[in-house]
Design a protein around this motif. Sequence first.
Motif, PDB file in Angstrom:
ATOM      1  N   TYR A   1       0.788  -1.224   0.000  1.00 55.07           N
ATOM      2  CA  TYR A   1       0.000   0.000   0.000  1.00 55.07           C
ATOM      3  C   TYR A   1       0.824   1.279   0.000  1.00 55.07           C
ATOM      4  N   GLY A   2       2.108   1.178  -0.296  1.00 57.60           N
ATOM      5  CA  GLY A   2       2.926   2.375  -0.426  1.00 57.60           C
ATOM      6  C   GLY A   2       3.339   3.028   0.874  1.00 57.60           C
ATOM      7  N   GLY A   3       3.276   2.298   1.968  1.00 58.67           N
ATOM      8  CA  GLY A   3       3.690   2.848   3.257  1.00 58.67           C
ATOM      9  C   GLY A   3       5.167   2.652   3.512  1.00 58.67           C
ATOM     10  N   GLU A   4       5.618   3.161   4.630  1.00 60.91           N
ATOM     11  CA  GLU A   4       7.001   3.001   5.047  1.00 60.91           C
ATOM     12  C   GLU A   4       7.065   2.105   6.281  1.00 60.91           C
ATOM     13  N   VAL A   5       8.207   1.419   6.434  1.00 63.09           N
ATOM     14  CA  VAL A   5       8.445   0.592   7.607  1.00 63.09           C
ATOM     15  C   VAL A   5       9.497   1.261   8.476  1.00 63.09           C
ATOM     16  N   VAL A   6       9.189   1.371   9.769  1.00 69.82           N
ATOM     17  CA  VAL A   6      10.139   1.875  10.761  1.00 69.82           C
ATOM     18  C   VAL A   6      10.638   0.678  11.554  1.00 69.82           C
ATOM     19  N   LEU A   7      11.937   0.569  11.705  1.00 69.08           N
ATOM     20  CA  LEU A   7      12.526  -0.438  12.584  1.00 69.08           C
ATOM     21  C   LEU A   7      12.830   0.248  13.904  1.00 69.08           C
ATOM     22  N   ARG A   8      12.223  -0.253  14.987  1.00 68.83           N
ATOM     23  CA  ARG A   8      12.481   0.317  16.311  1.00 68.83           C
ATOM     24  C   ARG A   8      12.792  -0.818  17.269  1.00 68.83           C
ATOM     25  N   VAL A   9      13.966  -0.790  17.849  1.00 65.94           N
ATOM     26  CA  VAL A   9      14.366  -1.809  18.806  1.00 65.94           C
ATOM     27  C   VAL A   9      13.776  -1.461  20.164  1.00 65.94           C
ATOM     28  N   GLU A  10      12.952  -2.348  20.695  1.00 65.12           N
ATOM     29  CA  GLU A  10      12.290  -2.130  21.985  1.00 65.12           C
ATOM     30  C   GLU A  10      13.137  -2.748  23.093  1.00 65.12           C
ATOM     31  N   ASP A  11      14.164  -2.030  23.469  1.00 61.48           N
ATOM     32  CA  ASP A  11      15.126  -2.534  24.455  1.00 61.48           C
ATOM     33  C   ASP A  11      14.848  -2.030  25.861  1.00 61.48           C
ATOM     34  N   HIS A  12      13.588  -1.932  26.224  1.00 58.81           N
ATOM     35  CA  HIS A  12      13.207  -1.389  27.528  1.00 58.81           C
ATOM     36  C   HIS A  12      13.467  -2.357  28.681  1.00 58.81           C
ATOM     37  N   ASP A  13      13.522  -3.644  28.423  1.00 59.98           N
ATOM     38  CA  ASP A  13      13.773  -4.619  29.486  1.00 59.98           C
ATOM     39  C   ASP A  13      15.273  -4.815  29.630  1.00 59.98           C
ATOM     40  N   ARG A  14      15.888  -3.930  30.387  1.00 51.15           N
ATOM     41  CA  ARG A  14      17.345  -3.928  30.506  1.00 51.15           C
ATOM     42  C   ARG A  14      17.913  -5.218  31.093  1.00 51.15           C
ATOM     43  N   SER A  15      17.130  -5.931  31.881  1.00 60.05           N
ATOM     44  CA  SER A  15      17.644  -7.159  32.488  1.00 60.05           C
ATOM     45  C   SER A  15      17.713  -8.309  31.493  1.00 60.05           C
ATOM     46  N   ARG A  16      16.909  -8.273  30.432  1.00 61.27           N
ATOM     47  CA  ARG A  16      16.883  -9.376  29.476  1.00 61.27           C
ATOM     48  C   ARG A  16      17.458  -9.037  28.105  1.00 61.27           C
ATOM     49  N   CYS A  17      17.526  -7.758  27.746  1.00 64.20           N
ATOM     50  CA  CYS A  17      18.066  -7.368  26.433  1.00 64.20           C
ATOM     51  C   CYS A  17      19.583  -7.528  26.431  1.00 64.20           C
ATOM     52  N   ARG A  18      20.085  -8.009  25.324  1.00 60.41           N
ATOM     53  CA  ARG A  18      21.526  -8.234  25.202  1.00 60.41           C
ATOM     54  C   ARG A  18      22.014  -7.704  23.849  1.00 60.41           C
ATOM     55  N   PRO A  19      23.204  -7.087  23.836  1.00 56.66           N
ATOM     56  CA  PRO A  19      23.759  -6.591  22.565  1.00 56.66           C
ATOM     57  C   PRO A  19      23.916  -7.698  21.517  1.00 56.66           C
ATOM     58  N   GLU A  20      24.273  -8.916  21.961  1.00 57.83           N
ATOM     59  CA  GLU A  20      24.442 -10.003  20.990  1.00 57.83           C
ATOM     60  C   GLU A  20      23.110 -10.405  20.359  1.00 57.83           C
ATOM     61  N   TYR A  21      22.001 -10.275  21.091  1.00 55.24           N
ATOM     62  CA  TYR A  21      20.692 -10.567  20.512  1.00 55.24           C
ATOM     63  C   TYR A  21      20.311  -9.492  19.490  1.00 55.24           C
ATOM     64  N   GLU A  22      20.614  -8.246  19.815  1.00 51.24           N
ATOM     65  CA  GLU A  22      20.322  -7.170  18.863  1.00 51.24           C
ATOM     66  C   GLU A  22      21.138  -7.344  17.594  1.00 51.24           C
ATOM     67  N   ALA A  23      22.423  -7.646  17.734  1.00 46.09           N
ATOM     68  CA  ALA A  23      23.287  -7.844  16.562  1.00 46.09           C
ATOM     69  C   ALA A  23      22.772  -9.007  15.706  1.00 46.09           C
ATOM     70  N   ALA A  24      22.392 -10.100  16.362  1.00 47.15           N
ATOM     71  CA  ALA A  24      21.871 -11.263  15.621  1.00 47.15           C
ATOM     72  C   ALA A  24      20.569 -10.913  14.922  1.00 47.15           C
ATOM     73  N   LEU A  25      19.708 -10.150  15.583  1.00 48.75           N
ATOM     74  CA  LEU A  25      18.444  -9.727  14.992  1.00 48.75           C
ATOM     75  C   LEU A  25      18.685  -8.895  13.731  1.00 48.75           C
ATOM     76  N   LEU A  26      19.605  -7.937  13.808  1.00 47.75           N
ATOM     77  CA  LEU A  26      19.926  -7.105  12.648  1.00 47.75           C
ATOM     78  C   LEU A  26      20.505  -7.953  11.517  1.00 47.75           C
ATOM     79  N   ASP A  27      21.380  -8.902  11.865  1.00 47.43           N
ATOM     80  CA  ASP A  27      21.950  -9.809  10.852  1.00 47.43           C
ATOM     81  C   ASP A  27      20.847 -10.624  10.173  1.00 47.43           C
ATOM     82  N   ASP A  28      19.924 -11.141  10.977  1.00 51.95           N
ATOM     83  CA  ASP A  28      18.839 -11.950  10.421  1.00 51.95           C
ATOM     84  C   ASP A  28      17.947 -11.136   9.493  1.00 51.95           C
ATOM     85  N   LEU A  29      17.621  -9.905   9.885  1.00 50.55           N
ATOM     86  CA  LEU A  29      16.800  -9.051   9.018  1.00 50.55           C
ATOM     87  C   LEU A  29      17.508  -8.780   7.694  1.00 50.55           C
TER      88      LEU A  29
END
Length: 187
Positions: free
Chosen positions: A46-74
Amino acid sequence: MSWRTHLWERLPQRPWRTRFAPAPTGYLHLGHLVNALYVWGVARCYGGEVVLRVEDHDRSRCRPEYEAALLDDLDWLGFEADVAPTASYRALPSGHPSRQSDHEWLYAEALATLEQRGLVYGCVCTRRDIAGQSPHATGDEPRYLGTCRDCDVDPRATLARRVRMAPGVETFDDLRRGRMAHDPAQQ
């Protein structure tokens, strides 16, 4: 008339955006993939745009290696966001405008406003407490019964806040399900 034509007629006739907002608390899973396919599919169709927003609000469970892997997978899957693409996250490891944790000051400001207006209250109930107190049918989501609503919990005693909702039915049009009516105070 096809469902696609019907959906198109109901979309706002202005530039609009979808968003993919995974939390890097683990590796990409099937639920993420299904959501990504939907978000990108609707945007591209439909001609829209996609925003990628990392929801890293859970500081106890979020990890840089998970974010890096997520970006690699995308990248590997070919999902390229129009706003905040994966490369921009790699270029700015902290202070990214689409990383949720970089907007904490906005959330704190909004929470302070809600507290001043008496629209939120502190709560010490855990999810387990709520599930144990809430009568619900199998498969239904447990409902918070308002246990702490009138207890004057000291905000410094907990990070949890609940919104004080007035009773009343809110109606809205859901693009897929049609006209909906809910009473947020009961949910």
